[in-house]
Design a protein around this motif. Structure first.
Motif, PDB file in Angstrom:
ATOM      1  N   GLN A  21       0.874  -1.129   0.029  1.00  0.00           N
ATOM      2  CA  GLN A  21      -0.095   0.017  -0.198  1.00  0.00           C
ATOM      3  C   GLN A  21       0.979   1.300   0.047  1.00  0.00           C
ATOM      4  OE1 GLN A  21      -2.707  -0.073   3.187  1.00  0.00           O
ATOM      5  NE2 GLN A  21      -3.790   1.915   2.536  1.00  0.00           N
ATOM      6  N   TYR A  22       0.619   2.113  -1.020  1.00  0.00           N
ATOM      7  CA  TYR A  22       1.462   3.289  -0.991  1.00  0.00           C
ATOM      8  C   TYR A  22       0.552   4.463  -0.900  1.00  0.00           C
ATOM      9  CZ  TYR A  22       4.431   0.233  -3.782  1.00  0.00           C
ATOM     10  OH  TYR A  22       5.219  -0.703  -4.068  1.00  0.00           O
ATOM     11  N   ARG A  23       1.199   5.364   0.011  1.00  0.00           N
ATOM     12  CA  ARG A  23       0.773   6.742   0.447  1.00  0.00           C
ATOM     13  C   ARG A  23       0.669   7.580  -1.287  1.00  0.00           C
ATOM     14  NH1 ARG A  23      -2.300   8.376   4.396  1.00  0.00           N
ATOM     15  NH2 ARG A  23      -2.314  10.644   4.845  1.00  0.00           N
ATOM     16  N   LEU A  24      -0.681   8.213  -1.348  1.00  0.00           N
ATOM     17  CA  LEU A  24      -0.747   8.983  -2.518  1.00  0.00           C
ATOM     18  C   LEU A  24      -1.125  10.273  -2.360  1.00  0.00           C
ATOM     19  CD1 LEU A  24      -0.225   8.438  -5.554  1.00  0.00           C
ATOM     20  CD2 LEU A  24      -2.887   7.901  -5.727  1.00  0.00           C
ATOM     21  N   ASP A  25      -2.104  10.661  -1.529  1.00  0.00           N
ATOM     22  CA  ASP A  25      -2.612  11.964  -1.178  1.00  0.00           C
ATOM     23  C   ASP A  25      -2.767  12.632  -2.598  1.00  0.00           C
ATOM     24  OD1 ASP A  25      -3.292  11.488   1.410  1.00  0.00           O
ATOM     25  OD2 ASP A  25      -1.243  11.889   1.921  1.00  0.00           O
ATOM     26  N   ARG A  26      -3.503  12.148  -3.417  1.00  0.00           N
ATOM     27  CA  ARG A  26      -3.745  12.941  -4.791  1.00  0.00           C
ATOM     28  C   ARG A  26      -5.368  13.079  -5.293  1.00  0.00           C
ATOM     29  NH1 ARG A  26      -0.623  10.498 -10.042  1.00  0.00           N
ATOM     30  NH2 ARG A  26      -1.299  12.052 -11.515  1.00  0.00           N
ATOM     31  N   PRO A  27      -5.770  14.114  -5.756  1.00  0.00           N
ATOM     32  CA  PRO A  27      -7.281  14.022  -5.903  1.00  0.00           C
ATOM     33  C   PRO A  27      -7.676  13.197  -6.959  1.00  0.00           C
ATOM     34  CG  PRO A  27      -5.777  15.974  -6.875  1.00  0.00           C
ATOM     35  CD  PRO A  27      -5.056  15.188  -6.002  1.00  0.00           C
TER      36      PRO A  27
END
Length: 118
Positions: A21-27
């Motif tokens: 699981q990768y952190r993305l924080d993208r709309p």
């Protein structure tokens, strides 16, 4: 993490596949699948994290969605078919209806040219 339980189940069925699981924080955008597969509405969301099997989204907690919908990552025109796995307030955990290709996942993460087993 919310995807851990889902990843454990998937890993048992697909032991050669990685579900990091990768952190993305993208709309992103959610497009519900309506009657006769119509896609008239589109809602914004924040994609908190992503893996080849699913994602964690932040959405408006009052938003009512069908079980199946498309997820579009801002800046990438491909739509990913999703199914709701778990919802708790503003957090929505989805599983993808097919695993993301490792090259596509690397493009989403901005890691062009890297090769990882997925």
């Amino acid at each position: 993490m919310p995807l851990d339980h889902m990843h454990e189940q998937l890993h048992l069925r697909h032991p050669k596949r990685s579900f990091v699981q990768y952190r993305l924080d993208r709309p992103g955008f959610i497009t519900p699948i309506g009657h006769h597969l119509s896609t008239a509405l589109r809602y914004t969301c924040l994609i908190r994290s992503i893996s080849s099997a699913g994602a964690v989204l932040s959405i408006n907690k009052t938003l009512t969605l069908p079980e199946n919908f498309y997820l579009e990552i801002h800046g990438i025109r491909d739509e990913i078919p999703c199914t709701e796995y778990k919802r708790d307030g503003e957090e929505l955990v989805v599983r993808f209806n097919m695993f993301l290709d490792v090259d596509f996942l690397n493009m989403v993460l901005g890691r062009q040219g890297e090769t990882h087993d997925a």
